[in-house]
Motif scaffolding. Sequence first.
Motif, short mmCIF file in Angstrom:
data_model
loop_
_atom_site.label_atom_id
_atom_site.label_comp_id
_atom_site.label_asym_id
_atom_site.label_seq_id
_atom_site.Cartn_x
_atom_site.Cartn_y
_atom_site.Cartn_z
N ARG A 145 12.27 -10.68 4.29
CA ARG A 145 10.98 -10.38 4.73
C ARG A 145 10.95 -10.82 6.33
O ARG A 145 10.33 -9.95 7.25
N ASP A 193 1.76 -5.63 3.49
CA ASP A 193 1.52 -7.24 4.05
C ASP A 193 1.23 -6.70 5.88
O ASP A 193 1.26 -7.70 6.56
N ARG A 231 4.40 -11.91 -6.06
CA ARG A 231 5.57 -12.65 -5.40
C ARG A 231 5.13 -13.66 -4.50
O ARG A 231 4.03 -13.69 -3.84
N ARG A 251 13.31 -0.09 1.21
CA ARG A 251 14.00 0.83 0.31
C ARG A 251 15.21 1.02 0.95
O ARG A 251 16.07 1.15 0.23
N ARG A 311 5.47 -2.62 -10.75
CA ARG A 311 5.78 -2.73 -9.30
C ARG A 311 4.38 -3.39 -8.96
O ARG A 311 4.70 -4.42 -7.85
#
Length: 225
Positions: free
Chosen positions: A109, A131, A187, A40, A180
């Motif tokens: 990521r 994750d 993804r 965020r 979301r």
Amino acid sequence: MERLFQIAIDGPAAAGKSTVAKIAAKKLGFIYIDTGAMYRSLTYKALKTGTDLLSGEALKALLDETEISLCHREDGQRVLVDGEDVTEQIRYPDVSSQVSLVSSYKEVRREMVRRQRILAGKRNVVMDGRDIGTHVLPNAQVKIFLKASVNERASRRFREEEQKGRHPSLESLKRAIALRDQKDTERKVSPLVKADDAVELDTTSLTVDGVVERILSIVKERRSR
Ligand code: DC
């Protein structure tokens, strides 16, 4: 030296991860790391600087020059981006609606995971995200996967928003959460998925205290092994 103890809590948006993770961390004397706040924070800075959200490389370059700090204070966790307190701003709808996109890039990521592992290497932690059990801390001693129905999650968000003096419609919250979920699970890089060795807890009809109790009893059992 005794191995650090790691608790990974994953699950979809608004499943109650941060609420229970914070309480469990406090009871155990562990630090709590909110990895969603890190994604965020980058999204907030990208929007503020007008960075192209369709470019993973541009976002990674921005991240490289961005300091994200999670500060633990008596009154709760504060999130700082380059020293600026953005704890409230990173929860605004413009950030929430773009964060799944920003977090979908492999370059972003990789760097976030690197930072998260450094944080988890210092102290016993409760870390929450999407994750953590599958990728960030695959050797965590305790892995929890929290879930709850979309209706229940939207209702919880609704009550939180009302307490903050905001009045979104329940339907719009439901739509945003479902969207979301879809983006986070579909993804390509590290999608939201339950780790094989995670304990799944459906919190739809459990209280916060009930969920924390379950987690603490799992921790107790693993620590005594
Ligand atoms: O937990 P949260 O709703 O604050 O997370 C915001 C977004 O960040 C979420 O929609 C997906 C992304 N995220 C992620 O991809 N991996 C994480 N470990 C944590 C969050």
